[in-house]
Design a protein around this motif. Sequence first.
Motif, PDB file in Angstrom:
ATOM      1  N   UNK A  55      25.847 -37.706  43.148  1.00  0.00           N
ATOM      2  CA  UNK A  55      26.866 -38.480  42.443  1.00  0.00           C
ATOM      3  C   UNK A  55      26.318 -39.168  41.201  1.00  0.00           C
ATOM      4  N   UNK A  56      25.257 -39.925  41.344  1.00  0.00           N
ATOM      5  CA  UNK A  56      24.717 -40.677  40.211  1.00  0.00           C
ATOM      6  C   UNK A  56      24.312 -39.787  39.057  1.00  0.00           C
ATOM      7  N   UNK A  57      23.651 -38.698  39.377  1.00  0.00           N
ATOM      8  CA  UNK A  57      23.219 -37.763  38.347  1.00  0.00           C
ATOM      9  C   UNK A  57      24.416 -37.112  37.667  1.00  0.00           C
ATOM     10  N   UNK A  58      25.338 -36.606  38.463  1.00  0.00           N
ATOM     11  CA  UNK A  58      26.497 -35.904  37.901  1.00  0.00           C
ATOM     12  C   UNK A  58      27.341 -36.835  37.038  1.00  0.00           C
ATOM     13  N   UNK A  59      27.582 -38.038  37.519  1.00  0.00           N
ATOM     14  CA  UNK A  59      28.417 -38.968  36.755  1.00  0.00           C
ATOM     15  C   UNK A  59      27.739 -39.352  35.442  1.00  0.00           C
ATOM     16  N   UNK A  60      26.450 -39.626  35.492  1.00  0.00           N
ATOM     17  CA  UNK A  60      25.724 -40.003  34.279  1.00  0.00           C
ATOM     18  C   UNK A  60      25.711 -38.859  33.265  1.00  0.00           C
ATOM     19  N   UNK A  61      25.510 -37.652  33.736  1.00  0.00           N
ATOM     20  CA  UNK A  61      25.491 -36.504  32.821  1.00  0.00           C
ATOM     21  C   UNK A  61      26.890 -36.250  32.267  1.00  0.00           C
ATOM     22  N   UNK A  62      27.904 -36.358  33.106  1.00  0.00           N
ATOM     23  CA  UNK A  62      29.290 -36.169  32.662  1.00  0.00           C
ATOM     24  C   UNK A  62      29.637 -37.152  31.544  1.00  0.00           C
ATOM     25  N   UNK A  63      29.340 -38.416  31.769  1.00  0.00           N
ATOM     26  CA  UNK A  63      29.647 -39.410  30.735  1.00  0.00           C
ATOM     27  C   UNK A  63      28.748 -39.228  29.512  1.00  0.00           C
ATOM     28  N   UNK A  64      27.506 -38.804  29.737  1.00  0.00           N
ATOM     29  CA  UNK A  64      26.601 -38.575  28.618  1.00  0.00           C
ATOM     30  C   UNK A  64      27.070 -37.456  27.720  1.00  0.00           C
ATOM     31  N   UNK A  65      27.480 -36.353  28.327  1.00  0.00           N
ATOM     32  CA  UNK A  65      28.014 -35.233  27.538  1.00  0.00           C
ATOM     33  C   UNK A  65      29.233 -35.708  26.746  1.00  0.00           C
ATOM     34  N   UNK A  66      30.106 -36.433  27.417  1.00  0.00           N
ATOM     35  CA  UNK A  66      31.302 -36.947  26.745  1.00  0.00           C
ATOM     36  C   UNK A  66      30.965 -37.900  25.612  1.00  0.00           C
ATOM     37  N   UNK A  67      29.992 -38.753  25.841  1.00  0.00           N
ATOM     38  CA  UNK A  67      29.603 -39.729  24.823  1.00  0.00           C
ATOM     39  C   UNK A  67      29.000 -39.042  23.605  1.00  0.00           C
ATOM     40  N   UNK A  68      28.026 -38.177  23.831  1.00  0.00           N
ATOM     41  CA  UNK A  68      27.359 -37.493  22.719  1.00  0.00           C
ATOM     42  C   UNK A  68      28.371 -36.656  21.932  1.00  0.00           C
TER      43      UNK A  68
END
Length: 106
Positions: A55-68
Amino acid sequence: MGWIYLLAAGLSEIGWAIGLKYTEGFTRPVPTVLTIVSMIISIGLLGLALKTLPLGTAYAIWTGIGTVGTVLLGIVLFGEAATALRLACVGLILAGIVGLKLASPA
């Protein structure tokens, strides 16, 4: 397959984040519908990715992709500032995404 779902979810997140700008406060019907559809797709794909990813990894990467993606498209589409500090911060987010991917089980 979870990583593919996660990448697609992140790209869909970019779509709805950018789409929000075009809805003009949800007053334009077509951009509003497309934005909502993109939101549903993004959350649905994230849910599928979470079947196999932490969960933590997936959520962080999901938001990171969206942010970048949103920051970069904001620069390209809306003429937002592309200062060295801003781009360096985007680079740090990218480094975090790559780091989380490398530190996670396959």
